[in-house]
Write a protein that holds these residues in place. Structure first.
Motif, PDB file in Angstrom:
ATOM      1  N   SER A   1       9.171  -6.596 -11.853  1.00 18.32           N
ATOM      2  CA  SER A   1      10.271  -6.945 -10.950  1.00 18.32           C
ATOM      3  C   SER A   1      11.066  -8.130 -11.484  1.00 18.32           C
ATOM      4  CB  SER A   1       9.727  -7.271  -9.557  1.00 18.32           C
ATOM      5  OG  SER A   1       8.971  -6.214  -9.039  1.00 18.32           O
ATOM      6  N   LEU A   2      10.353  -9.158 -11.910  1.00 19.75           N
ATOM      7  CA  LEU A   2      11.030 -10.347 -12.418  1.00 19.75           C
ATOM      8  C   LEU A   2      11.847 -10.026 -13.667  1.00 19.75           C
ATOM      9  CD1 LEU A   2       8.232 -13.049 -11.960  1.00 19.75           C
ATOM     10  CD2 LEU A   2      10.289 -12.731 -10.584  1.00 19.75           C
ATOM     11  N   LEU A   3      11.282  -9.215 -14.557  1.00 14.43           N
ATOM     12  CA  LEU A   3      12.005  -8.852 -15.776  1.00 14.43           C
ATOM     13  C   LEU A   3      13.247  -8.028 -15.462  1.00 14.43           C
ATOM     14  CD1 LEU A   3       9.045  -7.992 -18.200  1.00 14.43           C
ATOM     15  CD2 LEU A   3      10.570  -9.964 -18.303  1.00 14.43           C
ATOM     16  N   LEU A   4      13.109  -7.055 -14.533  1.00 12.05           N
ATOM     17  CA  LEU A   4      14.257  -6.234 -14.168  1.00 12.05           C
ATOM     18  C   LEU A   4      15.345  -7.069 -13.515  1.00 12.05           C
ATOM     19  CD1 LEU A   4      12.544  -3.015 -12.754  1.00 12.05           C
ATOM     20  CD2 LEU A   4      13.932  -3.190 -14.811  1.00 12.05           C
TER      21      LEU A   4
ATOM     22  N   THR B   1      16.597  -1.390  -9.290  1.00 10.55           N
ATOM     23  CA  THR B   1      15.323  -2.108  -9.392  1.00 10.55           C
ATOM     24  C   THR B   1      14.328  -1.593  -8.368  1.00 10.55           C
ATOM     25  OG1 THR B   1      16.447  -4.097 -10.182  1.00 10.55           O
ATOM     26  CG2 THR B   1      14.244  -4.383  -9.269  1.00 10.55           C
ATOM     27  N   LEU B   2      14.794  -1.403  -7.129  1.00  9.32           N
ATOM     28  CA  LEU B   2      13.906  -0.896  -6.090  1.00  9.32           C
ATOM     29  C   LEU B   2      13.413   0.508  -6.429  1.00  9.32           C
ATOM     30  CD1 LEU B   2      15.740  -2.140  -2.864  1.00  9.32           C
ATOM     31  CD2 LEU B   2      13.644  -3.055  -3.886  1.00  9.32           C
ATOM     32  N   LEU B   3      14.314   1.352  -6.938  1.00 13.41           N
ATOM     33  CA  LEU B   3      13.906   2.706  -7.314  1.00 13.41           C
ATOM     34  C   LEU B   3      12.876   2.675  -8.444  1.00 13.41           C
ATOM     35  CD1 LEU B   3      17.332   4.601  -7.224  1.00 13.41           C
ATOM     36  CD2 LEU B   3      15.441   4.781  -5.593  1.00 13.41           C
ATOM     37  N   ILE B   4      13.152   1.837  -9.447  1.00 14.32           N
ATOM     38  CA  ILE B   4      12.203   1.741 -10.568  1.00 14.32           C
ATOM     39  C   ILE B   4      10.864   1.207 -10.100  1.00 14.32           C
ATOM     40  CG2 ILE B   4      11.743   0.540 -12.742  1.00 14.32           C
ATOM     41  CD1 ILE B   4      14.710   0.697 -13.356  1.00 14.32           C
TER      42      ILE B   4
ATOM     43  N   LEU C   1       4.362   4.152  -7.526  1.00 12.95           N
ATOM     44  CA  LEU C   1       3.726   5.459  -7.383  1.00 12.95           C
ATOM     45  C   LEU C   1       2.855   5.784  -8.590  1.00 12.95           C
ATOM     46  CD1 LEU C   1       6.646   7.598  -5.874  1.00 12.95           C
ATOM     47  CD2 LEU C   1       4.597   6.771  -4.691  1.00 12.95           C
ATOM     48  N   VAL C   2       3.422   5.522  -9.778  1.00 10.66           N
ATOM     49  CA  VAL C   2       2.658   5.808 -11.003  1.00 10.66           C
ATOM     50  C   VAL C   2       1.407   4.947 -11.068  1.00 10.66           C
ATOM     51  CG1 VAL C   2       2.727   5.668 -13.521  1.00 10.66           C
ATOM     52  CG2 VAL C   2       4.676   6.594 -12.277  1.00 10.66           C
ATOM     53  N   VAL C   3       1.569   3.657 -10.729  1.00 12.01           N
ATOM     54  CA  VAL C   3       0.410   2.752 -10.784  1.00 12.01           C
ATOM     55  C   VAL C   3      -0.648   3.177  -9.771  1.00 12.01           C
ATOM     56  CG1 VAL C   3      -0.346   0.388 -10.308  1.00 12.01           C
ATOM     57  CG2 VAL C   3       1.696   0.789 -11.692  1.00 12.01           C
ATOM     58  N   ARG C   4      -0.192   3.520  -8.557  1.00 14.30           N
ATOM     59  CA  ARG C   4      -1.164   3.947  -7.549  1.00 14.30           C
ATOM     60  C   ARG C   4      -1.865   5.225  -7.975  1.00 14.30           C
ATOM     61  NH1 ARG C   4       1.789   3.122  -1.648  1.00 14.30           N
ATOM     62  NH2 ARG C   4       1.710   0.823  -1.627  1.00 14.30           N
ATOM     63  N   ARG C   5      -1.078   6.178  -8.503  1.00 10.94           N
ATOM     64  CA  ARG C   5      -1.691   7.431  -8.937  1.00 10.94           C
ATOM     65  C   ARG C   5      -2.665   7.176 -10.083  1.00 10.94           C
ATOM     66  NH1 ARG C   5       2.464  12.112 -10.104  1.00 10.94           N
ATOM     67  NH2 ARG C   5       2.754  11.714  -7.858  1.00 10.94           N
ATOM     68  N   SER C   6      -2.230   6.354 -11.028  1.00  8.55           N
ATOM     69  CA  SER C   6      -3.117   6.033 -12.148  1.00  8.55           C
ATOM     70  C   SER C   6      -4.351   5.296 -11.673  1.00  8.55           C
ATOM     71  CB  SER C   6      -2.365   5.184 -13.188  1.00  8.55           C
ATOM     72  OG  SER C   6      -1.237   5.872 -13.676  1.00  8.55           O
ATOM     73  N   HIS C   7      -4.136   4.400 -10.698  1.00  9.15           N
ATOM     74  CA  HIS C   7      -5.273   3.643 -10.181  1.00  9.15           C
ATOM     75  C   HIS C   7      -6.263   4.572  -9.476  1.00  9.15           C
ATOM     76  CE1 HIS C   7      -7.274  -0.045  -8.943  1.00  9.15           C
ATOM     77  NE2 HIS C   7      -7.372   0.442  -7.720  1.00  9.15           N
TER      78      HIS C   7
ATOM     79  N   GLY D   1       9.674   1.409  -7.100  1.00  6.87           N
ATOM     80  CA  GLY D   1       9.018   2.443  -6.314  1.00  6.87           C
ATOM     81  C   GLY D   1       8.336   3.473  -7.191  1.00  6.87           C
ATOM     82  N   MET D   2       9.051   3.886  -8.253  1.00  6.30           N
ATOM     83  CA  MET D   2       8.463   4.853  -9.173  1.00  6.30           C
ATOM     84  C   MET D   2       7.256   4.264  -9.890  1.00  6.30           C
ATOM     85  SD  MET D   2      12.000   6.437 -10.744  1.00  6.30           S
ATOM     86  CE  MET D   2      11.107   7.474 -11.902  1.00  6.30           C
ATOM     87  N   VAL D   3       7.394   3.004 -10.331  1.00  6.11           N
ATOM     88  CA  VAL D   3       6.265   2.352 -10.998  1.00  6.11           C
ATOM     89  C   VAL D   3       5.086   2.215 -10.051  1.00  6.11           C
ATOM     90  CG1 VAL D   3       5.496   0.188 -12.065  1.00  6.11           C
ATOM     91  CG2 VAL D   3       7.726   1.145 -12.658  1.00  6.11           C
TER      92      VAL D   3
END
Length: 502
Positions: A15-18, A301-304, A310-316, A306-308
């Protein structure tokens, strides 16, 4: 940051980088665009506007200069003066015709012989060197140039402030014989300024050598202070009043607005032409683009994120599933089971409900691997896992304990019911066709059952189930052995520290 879980820490950094990247890009674009607009206005737009307005003014002033030049060289006028200025009506008609034909607000003629002041209505007066209003005539008479442009009151037009073009007249021998004049009211020139401002979208006005505003549009009509006392422009007033006919660039702050100015001296009027532009008006569209970019960046940023997320939760979840699941059978592995058991143990102690465990393994499973290979052995283990899940209740837990060993945790289940479930499990395995072709080997299982005793340690609980399993094997396999609670006597049997695949 360290207090956040690892996955949220990653999201925070992303988030900070984006945000930093989008903000840096948007702000850099805004600054570059703003500076480009400012440079363009300062170096091109304002000087060009000043030149255009100056050209327009020269055109508007040169026209009456041309008219006075015609009047001063008109043979009728010269002959009328030289022949004694008879018939005042004739010169009055002439001046009226000039006024109406060329659209001037006044036309006049002063004779050097009689000092009579003629205008379109006839004879106005006879001028005098002692009259302050007449000093301009003597100034024009004695000057070297053929004409002058002067701002003064018009006696023939109810003392209205007027721009006069005064042209010297000479006879056929070059002797001075009078002055021909035409006038333009300041209101007419002010109207021209309004047109300039409308056309060029700038603030245009004239100041005299002392900095007093002499001619302006509606925006500065009620301003009476010299520019040296006005906010913002007072900082550059000394640089403005410099007698330079070349446009000079100035910049100052008026409140929160940045104002760019071009100034030049107009010798024909003995005034300074000032052209202002509020750069904030030009930068406003760029600011809107900046805000739009920031809004779009925030949405992206919010969309990215959100996608991240989802990916992190799914990966987790996938990692948790992989970490807690036996990859071969799909059952819980031993580490995951221990966490589940801990919660079940606490629930049993809090609610006072029974908790039992069935530990079982396959008899002579090593023979399956030796005779049919490890792939067949893996298939048998998967079949056993499926049989175990089908033999227990929905809320019971089945885990692979290790190798060919499995553990079933029966929550809210008394010992007698656990024995019934264990017998059903033993029967289903013994009667199941594992499709081991070319072999008449029947797979059986030995099972050890233990009921959890209040305040018993997990290691003691599982050790009792393990001892019960060994008792079943020692008694001939394919059977059930039950471990009695610690308070009741148990038949002594010391389980071996190692076990073969049988």
């Amino acid at each position: 940051m360290r207090l956040l879980p690892e996955r949220y820490r990653l999201l925070t950094w992303i988030s900070l980088l984006l945000v930093a990247g989008f903000l840096a890009t948007s702000i850099a674009s805004y600054v570059v665009s703003r500076d480009a607009i400012r440079q363009n206005v300062a170096e091109q737009t304002l000087p060009l506007t000043s030149d255009n307005i100056y050209s327009e003014i020269q055109k508007d002033i040169l026209r009456p200069v041309f008219i006075t030049s015609l009047m001063s060289n008109d043979t009728f006028v010269r002959d009328w003066i030289l022949t004694g200025e008879h018939d005042t009506d004739r010169i009055a008609r002439y001046l009226k015709q000039i006024k109406e034909k060329y659209g001037t607000v006044s036309t006049s003629l002063i004779s050097a012989h009689t000092l009579n002041y003629y205008y379109a209505g006839g004879l106005l007066k006879t001028i005098s060197a002692t009259e302050p209003r007449d000093v301009w005539y003597y100034r024009v008479r004695d000057m070297q140039a053929d004409y002058e442009i002067n701002v003064d009151i018009d006696m023939a037009n109810r003392d209205a402030m007027t721009i006069f073009i005064n042209h010297r007249m000479f006879d056929y021998d070059g002797n001075f014989i009078g002055v021909a004049s035409v006038g333009l009211t300041l209101d007419a020139v002010a109207h021209l300024l309004e047109n300039y401002q409308t056309r060029f979208h700038r603030t245009v006005y004239f100041v005299d050598r002392e900095g007093n505003i002499k001619l302006a549009g509606k925006a500065l009509k009620d301003v009476h202070d010299p520019i040296g006392r006005l906010p913002g422009i007072a900082d550059v007033a000394d640089k403005v009043l410099n007698d330079s006919s070349t446009p000079i660039h100035h910049e100052f702050q008026r409140g929160d607005a940045t104002v760019l100015m071009s100034s030049r001296f107009v010798p024909e009027l003995n005034w300074y032409l000032l052209v202002e532009q509020n750069i904030s008006d030009d930068v406003l569209p760029v600011q809107r683009v900046l805000y739009l970019n920031i809004a779009i960046s925030a949405i992206v940023t919010l969309l990215i994120l959100g996608m991240v997320q989802l990916v992190v939760r799914r990966s987790h979840r996938q990692m948790e599933a992989v970490a807690g699941t036996d990859t071969l059978t799909g059952l819980l592995n031993r580490q995951a089971f221990e966490m589940v058991f801990h919660q079940a143990m606490l629930d049993s102690e809090r609610r006072g409900t029974p908790l039992c465990a069935i530990l079982f393994d396959l008899d002579y499973f090593k023979n399956v691997n030796d005779a049919h290979g490890h792939l067949a052995g893996d298939r048998v283990l998967r079949d056993v896992a499926g049989i175990a899940r089908g033999a227990v209740r929905e809320n019971d837990i089945v885990a692979r304990w290790g190798g060919e060993e499995f553990l079933v945790l029966l929550k809210d289940c008394p010992l007698q019911q656990a024995i019934v479930i264990a017998e059903k499990l033993r029967t289903r395995i013994a009667t199941h066709d594992f499709a081991l072709q070319g072999s008449d080997l029947l797979l059986t299982t030995s099972l050890g059952i233990a009921e959890y005793a209040q305040r018993e340690s997990p290691s003691d609980f599982f050790s009792r189930a393990d001892r019960a399993l060994y008792q079943a094997k020692e008694k001939g396999r394919n059977r059930i052995a039950v471990s009695q609670p610690p308070s009741q006597p148990t038949s002594p049997s010391a389980p071996p520290t190692t076990r073969d695949n049988g």
